[in-house]
Design a protein around this motif. Structure first.
Motif, PDB file in Angstrom:
ATOM      1  N   VAL A  17     -72.833  31.435  21.187  1.00 21.99           N
ATOM      2  CA  VAL A  17     -72.585  30.878  22.519  1.00 21.99           C
ATOM      3  C   VAL A  17     -73.924  30.364  23.017  1.00 21.99           C
ATOM      4  O   VAL A  17     -74.651  31.038  23.726  1.00 21.99           O
ATOM      5  N   GLY A  18     -74.269  29.157  22.639  1.00 28.52           N
ATOM      6  CA  GLY A  18     -75.611  28.664  22.905  1.00 28.52           C
ATOM      7  C   GLY A  18     -75.662  27.611  23.984  1.00 28.52           C
ATOM      8  O   GLY A  18     -74.759  27.471  24.810  1.00 28.52           O
ATOM      9  N   THR A  19     -76.739  26.867  23.968  1.00 27.94           N
ATOM     10  CA  THR A  19     -76.998  25.822  24.952  1.00 27.94           C
ATOM     11  C   THR A  19     -76.167  24.575  24.641  1.00 27.94           C
ATOM     12  O   THR A  19     -75.898  24.286  23.491  1.00 27.94           O
TER      13      THR A  19
ATOM     14  N   HIS B 220     -73.603  20.971  21.105  1.00 29.54           N
ATOM     15  CA  HIS B 220     -73.653  22.423  21.243  1.00 29.54           C
ATOM     16  C   HIS B 220     -74.760  22.974  20.341  1.00 29.54           C
ATOM     17  O   HIS B 220     -74.710  22.849  19.119  1.00 29.54           O
ATOM     18  N   LEU B 221     -75.754  23.573  20.950  1.00 30.81           N
ATOM     19  CA  LEU B 221     -76.873  24.151  20.210  1.00 30.81           C
ATOM     20  C   LEU B 221     -76.694  25.660  20.176  1.00 30.81           C
ATOM     21  O   LEU B 221     -76.803  26.324  21.196  1.00 30.81           O
ATOM     22  N   THR B 222     -76.385  26.209  19.015  1.00 28.29           N
ATOM     23  CA  THR B 222     -76.164  27.647  18.898  1.00 28.29           C
ATOM     24  C   THR B 222     -77.092  28.224  17.846  1.00 28.29           C
ATOM     25  O   THR B 222     -77.776  27.518  17.108  1.00 28.29           O
ATOM     26  N   ASP B 223     -77.101  29.553  17.770  1.00 29.63           N
ATOM     27  CA  ASP B 223     -78.016  30.220  16.843  1.00 29.63           C
ATOM     28  C   ASP B 223     -77.552  30.107  15.397  1.00 29.63           C
ATOM     29  O   ASP B 223     -78.245  30.552  14.498  1.00 29.63           O
TER      30      ASP B 223
ATOM     31  N   VAL C 118     -79.989  20.746  15.123  1.00 29.09           N
ATOM     32  CA  VAL C 118     -78.951  19.749  15.317  1.00 29.09           C
ATOM     33  C   VAL C 118     -79.567  18.358  15.338  1.00 29.09           C
ATOM     34  O   VAL C 118     -80.521  18.096  16.060  1.00 29.09           O
ATOM     35  N   THR C 119     -79.034  17.462  14.542  1.00 28.99           N
ATOM     36  CA  THR C 119     -79.477  16.077  14.537  1.00 28.99           C
ATOM     37  C   THR C 119     -78.312  15.193  14.946  1.00 28.99           C
ATOM     38  O   THR C 119     -77.250  15.253  14.356  1.00 28.99           O
ATOM     39  N   VAL C 120     -78.514  14.387  15.967  1.00 32.58           N
ATOM     40  CA  VAL C 120     -77.458  13.517  16.469  1.00 32.58           C
ATOM     41  C   VAL C 120     -77.877  12.073  16.238  1.00 32.58           C
ATOM     42  O   VAL C 120     -78.978  11.663  16.610  1.00 32.58           O
TER      43      VAL C 120
END
Length: 556
Positions: free
Chosen positions: A500-502, A541-544, A549-551
């Motif tokens: 449940v990240g940023t 969504h950045l999670t552990d 993450v590359t967009v």
């Protein structure tokens, strides 16, 4: 004789600490290195001294750093201080002598210093080569030690003692260990070990190495249970290009890993010698186009036999020069707790001597992790002295691909891949700290978000996003960007527990009539709007478990 025996027993303990007032009563002789030195006026050179202890049957050598008296026969030509540092004063020749009190009385050793006209600077400069003294050392039992000294030589011929400035390493710690910054080797088990001194020049970052052999004749002899050939494939040219294979034998009982490439126990062969031949030392030479299998067969002292194979492809096309291949050792590393580390080594195979080189800390090698925010890997692009490239740290559970990449002077690139694991081991009870389970992760993990232009359109679209603190425009890139260019990067903290990240909302805008191709698959986005009826948004969504993450902003 009894007193002399006690001197041999206690002297190594004395040498281990310069804080203890020990005598040199067990000393037999000393030797100054180098035996001669040429300097320009104003240059300096560090002399070193090796001492021989014991008797004719059980001699040992140690670096002598204390208890010496230095003299110069012509101080107007060159002076020498109490630590053996010579300074050139004027043109001429002088003899610099080191004096010491040995077991049987005074001993001395000299070197001839020749000073030429004014040259300015120091004899330091960039180091061109390293010589390890002694070049080979033999001890009879485990726990016995030997001091190695690293002497660097500059392109102008000046020398300097680099013993405490190089990074020392042992090829087989199961046979011998060595102090990383001291050069003091300690025998562990029976066998032969290669000692390496690595120095990174502060100017330019070039790396220089020197090697020596440390042999332990006593202890337990290991039987090898597996054999690894590095690299497992080679691509060569039929023009006679060469490539070196390295054979590593591993003991299944102790984990001992030893370089057996040139061992008399090992036999190399090529299945098709007309395609490529292999020497008794594992050096392969391309002969004609085709493929051949290289086999290494090792016979243990108990008569058991192990073997392994590697492949060689020979073509008429010239292979990359001079770096033929890159291999990471080991191919897999696993740790059991968060913030544990593992060391990978990058080994390069070259078509010119030295055929096999440790490129781990070479500034030409880039280390990459597929999940750098969870499993970051050190690299040494700046060529920093003493850098620890190839070390991976675990900040979460799972695995990552670790990649080493090196570029040849001809522009070709060699890569190698290994795997780093931090397996999920649920604790019992669940509140137990440690182990690679999500609840024990460090809360300060960061996630890097990269936005980049993948297409060919020159339309004036722009992608923006604020920082986690709310600061606008931290991400601001695209053809219409005034500050971020075509690629922009921002780092965000992982604020919540596992999974449940940023979240980061990217906003895309463009003028009327401009076509925006769309978001990458990493985004959860609304439909693409051809005209500015409203902003296009994309939630990342950045999670552990997915912190790198590359967009990509993909457009026509």
């Amino acid at each position: 004789m009894f007193a002399r025996h006690l001197a041999r027993v206690f002297l190594p303990l004395c040498l281990a600490s310069t804080l203890i007032g020990c005598s040199t009563s067990g000393l037999d002789s000393i030797q100054v290195s180098p035996s001669s030195q040429s300097l320009a006026v104003g240059q300096t050179a560090q002399l070193s001294v090796m001492g021989t202890y014991g008797n004719a049957k059980h001699t040992t050598t140690q670096s002598v750093t204390a208890g010496l008296t230095w003299t110069s026969s012509a101080s107007a030509v060159a002076t020498v201080n109490a630590s053996g540092l010579v300074t050139a004063v004027s043109a001429g020749t002088t003899t610099v002598t080191a004096n010491a009190t040995a077991f049987n009385g005074p001993v001395s050793s000299s070197t001839v210093i020749t000073v030429t006209g004014s040259g300015g600077g120091s004899a330091g400069g960039n180091i061109a080569s390293i010589t390890i003294i002694p070049g080979s050392q033999v001890v009879s039992l485990p726990t016995q030690t030997s001091q190695f000294i690293a002497i660097g030589t500059t392109a102008s011929g000046g020398t300097v003692n680099l013993t405490n400035q190089v990074i020392w390493s042992s090829s087989s710690p199961q046979i011998a260990t060595i102090g990383t910054t001291t050069g003091l080797a300690t025998a562990v088990n029976k066998g032969a070990d290669t000692i390496t001194a690595l120095y990174t020049n502060p100017t330019g970052g070039s790396v220089v190495t020197g090697t020596a052999t440390f042999t332990v004749t006593g202890g337990t002899s290991q039987q090898f249970t597996s054999l690894t050939i590095t690299p497992n494939t080679q691509a060569l040219s039929a023009s006679g290009q060469t490539g070196q294979f390295v054979a590593l034998g591993t003991s299944g009982t102790t984990g001992l890993q030893q370089d057996v490439t040139g061992s008399t126990q090992l036999k190399w062969s090529s299945s098709i010698p007309s395609v490529a031949t292999v020497s008794p030392t594992g050096l392969v030479t391309g002969v004609s186009a085709g493929n051949t299998t290289i086999t290494a067969v090792l016979t243990n002292s108990d008569g058991s036999v192990i073997s392994n194979t590697a492949n060689v492809a020979v073509s008429t096309t010239q292979a990359p020069e001079p770096l033929l291949s890159l291999t990471i050792i080991p191919s897999v590393l696993s740790v059991g707790d968060l913030q544990d580390t593992g060391q990978f080594l990058a080994i390069g195979t070259f078509s010119v001597p030295p055929y096999v080189r440790d490129l781990t800390n070479d500034p030409s090698v880039t280390w990459i992790s597929s999940f750098p925010s969870v499993f970051p890997v050190n690299t040494n692009l700046a060529g920093n002295q003493g850098a620890t490239a190839g070390i991976v740290t675990a900040y979460g559970n799972g695995s990552a691909a670790i990649i080493a990449k090196a570029k040849n002077p001809d522009g070709t690139i060699q890569t190698a891949t290994a795997t780093f694991n931090c397996p999920l081991v649920l604790p019992n009870p669940p509140t137990t700290p440690g182990s690679c389970f999500p609840g024990s992760q460090t809360p300060a993990l960061l996630s890097t978000l990269t936005v980049y232009n993948l297409g060919s359109s020159t339309g004036n679209w722009v992608v923006t996003a604020p920082a986690a603190s709310g600061t606008p425009g931290v991400i601001h890139c695209g053809p219409g960007s005034t500050s971020g260019g075509s690629v922009c990067v921002a780092t965000y903290p992982i604020l919540s527990p596992a999974n449940v990240g940023t979240t980061v909302v990217l906003t895309e805008t463009h003028p009327k009539g401009v076509t925006f191709g769309g978001w990458s698959y990493n985004c959860t986005a609304n439909p693409v709007v051809p005209d500015p009826v409203g902003p296009n948004t994309c939630t990342v969504h950045l999670t552990d478990t997915n912190t790198n993450v590359t967009v990509g902003a993909i457009f026509n």
